[in-house]
Each structure stands twice: as C-alpha cells, then as structure tokens.
Design a protein around this motif. Structure first.
Motif, PDB file in Angstrom:
ATOM      1  N   GLY A  66      25.584  56.097  47.120  1.00  0.00           N
ATOM      2  CA  GLY A  66      24.895  56.787  46.021  1.00  0.00           C
ATOM      3  C   GLY A  66      25.875  57.739  45.359  1.00  0.00           C
ATOM      4  O   GLY A  66      26.893  58.116  45.960  1.00  0.00           O
ATOM      5  N   ASP A  91      25.194  60.697  44.633  1.00  0.00           N
ATOM      6  CA  ASP A  91      24.972  61.998  45.273  1.00  0.00           C
ATOM      7  C   ASP A  91      26.039  62.285  46.330  1.00  0.00           C
ATOM      8  O   ASP A  91      26.514  63.412  46.457  1.00  0.00           O
ATOM      9  N   LEU A 123      29.139  63.397  44.525  1.00  0.00           N
ATOM     10  CA  LEU A 123      29.026  64.764  44.008  1.00  0.00           C
ATOM     11  C   LEU A 123      29.273  65.761  45.147  1.00  0.00           C
ATOM     12  O   LEU A 123      29.972  66.761  44.977  1.00  0.00           O
ATOM     13  N   TYR A 180      20.441  68.347  36.604  1.00  0.00           N
ATOM     14  CA  TYR A 180      20.069  67.644  37.828  1.00  0.00           C
ATOM     15  C   TYR A 180      20.016  68.629  39.006  1.00  0.00           C
ATOM     16  O   TYR A 180      21.003  69.318  39.296  1.00  0.00           O
ATOM     17  N   TYR A 192      22.720  69.448  42.065  1.00  0.00           N
ATOM     18  CA  TYR A 192      23.981  70.222  41.982  1.00  0.00           C
ATOM     19  C   TYR A 192      23.870  71.535  42.754  1.00  0.00           C
ATOM     20  O   TYR A 192      24.771  71.941  43.470  1.00  0.00           O
ATOM     21  N   ALA A 215      26.050  66.694  33.371  1.00  0.00           N
ATOM     22  CA  ALA A 215      25.383  65.391  33.356  1.00  0.00           C
ATOM     23  C   ALA A 215      25.312  64.955  31.902  1.00  0.00           C
ATOM     24  O   ALA A 215      24.812  65.685  31.048  1.00  0.00           O
ATOM     25  N   ALA A 223      20.055  65.392  32.526  1.00  0.00           N
ATOM     26  CA  ALA A 223      18.752  65.172  33.146  1.00  0.00           C
ATOM     27  C   ALA A 223      18.134  66.559  33.357  1.00  0.00           C
ATOM     28  O   ALA A 223      18.866  67.468  33.728  1.00  0.00           O
ATOM     29  N   ALA A 233      25.292  59.112  35.185  1.00  0.00           N
ATOM     30  CA  ALA A 233      24.247  58.282  35.812  1.00  0.00           C
ATOM     31  C   ALA A 233      23.468  57.467  34.766  1.00  0.00           C
ATOM     32  O   ALA A 233      23.020  56.364  35.043  1.00  0.00           O
ATOM     33  N   TYR A 234      23.309  58.041  33.563  1.00  0.00           N
ATOM     34  CA  TYR A 234      22.452  57.396  32.549  1.00  0.00           C
ATOM     35  C   TYR A 234      23.225  56.898  31.326  1.00  0.00           C
ATOM     36  O   TYR A 234      22.615  56.569  30.310  1.00  0.00           O
ATOM     37  N   THR A 243      26.445  55.400  38.845  1.00  0.00           N
ATOM     38  CA  THR A 243      25.572  54.910  39.906  1.00  0.00           C
ATOM     39  C   THR A 243      25.008  53.525  39.582  1.00  0.00           C
ATOM     40  O   THR A 243      24.836  53.188  38.407  1.00  0.00           O
ATOM     41  N   LEU A 267      24.317  52.973  45.925  1.00  0.00           N
ATOM     42  CA  LEU A 267      25.728  52.826  45.585  1.00  0.00           C
ATOM     43  C   LEU A 267      26.069  53.624  44.337  1.00  0.00           C
ATOM     44  O   LEU A 267      25.421  53.492  43.301  1.00  0.00           O
TER      45      LEU A 267
HETATM   46  C1  LIG Z   1      19.773  59.580  39.838  1.00  0.00           C
HETATM   47  C2  LIG Z   1      20.896  60.532  39.543  1.00  0.00           C
HETATM   48  C3  LIG Z   1      22.053  60.595  40.322  1.00  0.00           C
HETATM   49  C4  LIG Z   1      22.259  59.961  41.650  1.00  0.00           C
HETATM   50  O1  LIG Z   1      21.852  58.805  41.928  1.00  0.00           O
HETATM   51  P1  LIG Z   1      22.226  58.028  43.246  1.00  0.00           P
HETATM   52  O2  LIG Z   1      20.997  57.233  43.465  1.00  0.00           O
HETATM   53  O3  LIG Z   1      22.549  58.983  44.353  1.00  0.00           O
HETATM   54  O4  LIG Z   1      23.418  57.225  42.872  1.00  0.00           O
HETATM   55  C5  LIG Z   1      23.079  61.425  39.935  1.00  0.00           C
HETATM   56  N1  LIG Z   1      22.972  62.193  38.837  1.00  0.00           N
HETATM   57  C6  LIG Z   1      21.885  62.182  38.095  1.00  0.00           C
HETATM   58  C7  LIG Z   1      21.839  63.071  36.900  1.00  0.00           C
HETATM   59  C8  LIG Z   1      20.801  61.382  38.427  1.00  0.00           C
HETATM   60  O5  LIG Z   1      19.691  61.439  37.715  1.00  0.00           O
END
Ligand SMILES: *Cc1c(COP(=O)(O)O)cnc(C)c1O
Length: 357
Positions: free
Chosen positions: A84, A86, A89, A110, A113, A150, A154, A182-183, A206, A218
């Motif tokens: 992931g 995460d 990070l 997010y 953090y 981000a 988010a 991520a997005y 991600t 992942l």
């Molecule tokens: C969903 C998300 C992630 C992390 O997603 P993983 O499932 O751990 O890969 C990271 N940053 C943001 C802003 C997210 O919304």
C-alpha cells in the motif's frame, strides 16, 4: 491499554479507515474504491502465482519494479514497491523526519499523514488551505520541513498544477517534498517529470484506486536513485518481503492491461462530471474535483444528517466528524447505475426538506 505499552504510544490516535461492512447490503461509496473489478489478467496472474505460495516472494520485487519503470519510462532503480502507499508514506517519514525535523502538510488533507508523524514522534505543521480549499504554493516557500502534498488533495479532490508544485519543490531544496498522487489518474497532471529535474521529490502512487486493487495492497514510489535507496534501507529493515507473490503477479497483469485501467479511469471521470451536474441542479456546493470522489455540502442538511439518512437508505458515504469538515461528505464516484440511484435518493431527501429544483 495494557500497563506494558510503551509510553510513547499511550496517546497515539490511530487512523480510522472508512467502514468496511461485512455484508454488501450497502451501495458503498465511502472509501474511494473502484466500482470495477480488477483486470481479468490481474486475476489470472494472481491465481497462477498462488500455486507457489510456499516460497517467499522476491524481496526486491524486481519484475514488478521493472514493469512499473517501463510503463513510466524511468529506470527500475527509480522505483520502490510497498504494501500500500501508506507503507511508503511511513517509510518516507521514518527516513526524512525526526523529533527535530518536522513535517508540513495542509490542515485539510489525508488523515494518515498526521498518524504516521505521531507514530514516529515527528512534530507536524498544518498549513491552512485558503478560500475554496485552495492550497496556495506561496504558503510553502522555504519551510525547512519535509512536505507532503496530496495531488489531487483528499478529501477535497482539488488539484494543483505541476508548475505550482514545482515552485514548492524548487523553494525547499534542503527538504524532501512528497507528492501523493493516489488519485492522479482521474484527471490531474502528474509531477513525475520533476524527479529528473530535482533531487528532492518523491512521487507516491497506489493500485488501490485507479487500478481496482485496494484489496491486494500495493503502492509504489518514484524518485531519484538515492531517495529510492534510502527508502529501500527502511523497507529492508522493517519488512523485506513486503510485496506478496499474488499481489506482485496481479500488478504485473494489471500493467500489461493498461488500456483497461485507462478505460476505467475515463468512465469514472465521465460519471463524475455527470453526477456533478446533477448535484449542481440540486444546489449542492462543491469544488472542482479531479479525483474519484466529490466533497459536498448543502444548505438544507448538515453533513452528519445527510450521512445518516443516506445510510438508512442503503448508501454509505464518508463523513468526517471534525470541526473543519463536519458540514461536508465525501462521495466516491461509483458506477453509472449507483450514481443514478444515489441521485434519486438525494433528490427525495432534499425535497422532504423543502428544497426546490
Ligand atoms: C487511499 C489513499 C492512499 C493510500 O492508499 P493505499 O491503499 O495504502 O495504497 C494514500 N493517499 C491518499 C490521499 C489516499 O486517499
């Protein structure tokens, strides 16, 4: 808490993920998952790999990193794969921050953090967003802190341009700037080209959102070789076999079917625009989202109430009960049908409250 817990964790507030209901009686629009299944190639590859589950996976994820590198036209030494994003990070915070080396991020971003900073005893500075949840790059000049942005943000969905982020990177040459993408596949611009221009940028990505693989866990990072080397030192010290065989194989399958990913992302972006137009008619307020969700508020109903009446009607969305966010809800963009059903429910809820449209 037991009396044995290390004192430094006694006040740690863990990340609270969105609800994951055990049975699927809900239309689930609360954790930004994809409404589409993973590529059939990913599924087949994972099934095949599971036959060799008795063996440890490659601790360097070489095939996967090579595949990612070729997809993005960079060197495999500029890629790291993680459990992931995460996990990545957290490695970045461990690698570049300390109780004396703080980290900065927006006051609305997010939630993980903050958690990873606390976990590592790293002080953080929360930089207020401006009017309309806009991040002003001028607020990030010469901070002398590690920075995480981000992009798109988010839970707002609002994206910055590459030149805005480049300014932040250029003006903080002695610190790492992490750009959490991520997005990014849903309509924003990637900052990937910056990794060859600056030695202080780390891009995190991600498979959870645009590649329909949230359940496989992942993430990956892209940066210059020395940053990737730092992060691998952390990875090999925390969890050297961090990517399991099935996930690595599935990801390779997904990358070989990049067209499928692109098609899913296009569909979601189109559905988002259509749903946004419907929301606008219903007098919802929201910013310009470039992500697979929209962050909305409405004058006629509080955030908490909208969340709970939708829940009663079988829809799960995300409400964050903090002072800055409590008026809002984050709605994941699902399938065309799911969004049409949600739109009907929203219309009924607002009409009951005297809204006309
Ligand atoms: C969903 C998300 C992630 C992390 O997603 P993983 O499932 O751990 O890969 C990271 N940053 C943001 C802003 C997210 O919304």
């Amino acid at each position: 808490m037991s009396r044995y817990l290390n004192e430094r964790f006694s006040t740690l507030v863990p990340y609270v993920p969105g609800e994951q209901p055990r049975n699927m009686e809900f239309i689930k629009l609360n954790t930004n998952e994809s409404p589409f299944p993973p590529s059939p190639r990913a599924v087949r590859a994972a099934a095949e790999a599971s036959k060799r589950m008795q063996l440890y996976p490659d601790p360097e994820s070489r095939d996967l990193n090579a595949k990612l590198a070729s997809l993005f036209g960079i060197s495999p030494e500029e890629v790291i794969s993680t459990d992931g994003s995460d996990e990545l990070l957290n490695f970045a915070v461990m690698a570049y921050c300390s109780p004396k080396d703080p980290i900065a991020f927006a006051n609305i971003t997010y939630g993980f953090y903050k958690v990873t900073a606390d976990l590592n005893c790293v002080p953080y500075e929360e930089i207020p967003l401006r009017e309309g949840f806009r991040l002003d790059p001028d607020d990030y000049i010469g901070l002398n802190e590690t920075i995480i942005i981000a992009n798109p943000n988010a839970p707002t969905g609002i994206a910055l341009s590459v030149s805005d982020i480049e300014k932040i990177v250029a003006e903080n040459p002695n610190n790492i700037v992490v750009v959490d993408e991520a997005y990014v596949d849903f309509g924003a611009q990637t900052c990937l080209p910056l990794i060859h221009k600056y030695d202080n940028v780390l891009i995190t990505r991600t498979f959870s959102k645009s590649r329909s693989m949230a359940g496989a866990r992942l993430g990956w990072g892209m940066a210059n070789k020395s940053i990737i080397k730092d992060l691998n030192t952390l990875r090999n010290s925390c969890n050297p076999y961090n990517i399991n065989r099935m996930t690595a194989a599935a990801a390779i399958g997904a990358i070989e079917d990049e067209e499928y990913t692109q098609k899913c992302c296009r569909t979601i972006a189109e559905t988002r625009e259509k749903f946004a137009a419907t929301l606008r008619k219903m007098k919802f307020e929201f910013g310009d989202s470039k992500a697979n969700f929209i962050f909305v508020r409405h004058d006629k109903i509080t955030g908490a109430e909208l969340y709970s009446v939708l829940r009663e009607r079988g829809f799960l969305i995300r409400h964050f009960d903090t002072p800055l966010l409590t008026d809002y809800n984050r709605i994941t963009i699902g399938s065309e049908t799911q969004m049409a059903r949600l739109a009907e429910a929203l219309a009924a809820i607002l009409k009951e409250r005297g809204e006309k449209f």
